[in-house]
Design a protein around this motif. Structure first.
Motif, PDB file in Angstrom:
ATOM      1  N   TRP A   1      -9.915 -20.827  -2.456  1.00 52.03           N
ATOM      2  CA  TRP A   1      -9.640 -20.653  -3.675  1.00 52.03           C
ATOM      3  C   TRP A   1      -8.858 -19.748  -4.127  1.00 52.03           C
ATOM      4  N   LEU A   2      -7.948 -20.186  -5.108  1.00 54.62           N
ATOM      5  CA  LEU A   2      -6.841 -18.857  -5.482  1.00 54.62           C
ATOM      6  C   LEU A   2      -7.509 -18.392  -6.702  1.00 54.62           C
ATOM      7  N   VAL A   3      -7.496 -17.270  -6.553  1.00 52.98           N
ATOM      8  CA  VAL A   3      -8.250 -16.371  -7.754  1.00 52.98           C
ATOM      9  C   VAL A   3      -6.985 -15.816  -8.728  1.00 52.98           C
ATOM     10  N   VAL A   4      -5.867 -15.255  -8.359  1.00 47.58           N
ATOM     11  CA  VAL A   4      -4.923 -15.019  -9.113  1.00 47.58           C
ATOM     12  C   VAL A   4      -3.457 -14.803  -8.089  1.00 47.58           C
ATOM     13  N   SER A   5      -2.476 -15.276  -8.597  1.00 42.41           N
ATOM     14  CA  SER A   5      -1.217 -15.306  -7.997  1.00 42.41           C
ATOM     15  C   SER A   5      -0.201 -14.634  -8.993  1.00 42.41           C
ATOM     16  N   THR A   6       0.459 -13.741  -8.498  1.00 42.36           N
ATOM     17  CA  THR A   6       1.710 -13.160  -9.486  1.00 42.36           C
ATOM     18  C   THR A   6       2.842 -12.642  -8.612  1.00 42.36           C
ATOM     19  N   GLU A   7       3.995 -12.030  -9.136  1.00 37.93           N
ATOM     20  CA  GLU A   7       4.949 -11.643  -8.558  1.00 37.93           C
ATOM     21  C   GLU A   7       4.479 -10.452  -7.771  1.00 37.93           C
ATOM     22  N   HIS A   8       3.413  -9.892  -7.958  1.00 42.07           N
ATOM     23  CA  HIS A   8       3.032  -8.835  -7.107  1.00 42.07           C
ATOM     24  C   HIS A   8       2.046  -8.904  -5.986  1.00 42.07           C
ATOM     25  N   MET A   9       1.134  -9.737  -6.164  1.00 38.93           N
ATOM     26  CA  MET A   9       0.078  -9.763  -5.448  1.00 38.93           C
ATOM     27  C   MET A   9      -0.713 -10.982  -5.544  1.00 38.93           C
ATOM     28  N   THR A  10      -1.260 -11.631  -4.508  1.00 41.98           N
ATOM     29  CA  THR A  10      -2.063 -12.875  -4.386  1.00 41.98           C
ATOM     30  C   THR A  10      -3.381 -12.568  -3.970  1.00 41.98           C
TER      31      THR A  10
END
Length: 70
Positions: free
Chosen positions: A1-10
């Motif tokens: 499950w993907l919780v959050v993904s940004t340009e700084h952290m996944t």
């Protein structure tokens, strides 16, 4: 499950059965940290041939842009 993904952290939750792997090779725009809750995982950077083994309670850091699979 993907919780959050940004340009700084996944951040996500992965569960692998013993002896299984995830394919294709994964690459993220930000750093990714794996925290092993149970068992052992072997992470590999196929581009560099680096292999890292993590055990229950340990962490593995995959730096931004590093190709990897488990």
């Amino acid at each position: 499950w993907l919780v959050v993904s940004t340009e700084h952290m996944t951040v996500g939750i992965y569960q692998l059965a013993p002896g299984s792997t995830f394919d294709p090779v994964d690459i993220h725009a930000g750093d990714e940290v794996y925290y092993i809750l149970k068992g052992t995982v072997t992470m590999m950077n196929p581009r560099l041939g680096q292999v890292e083994e993590g055990h229950c309670g340990e962490r593995i850091l995959m730096p931004m842009g590093a190709p990897h699979k488990a």
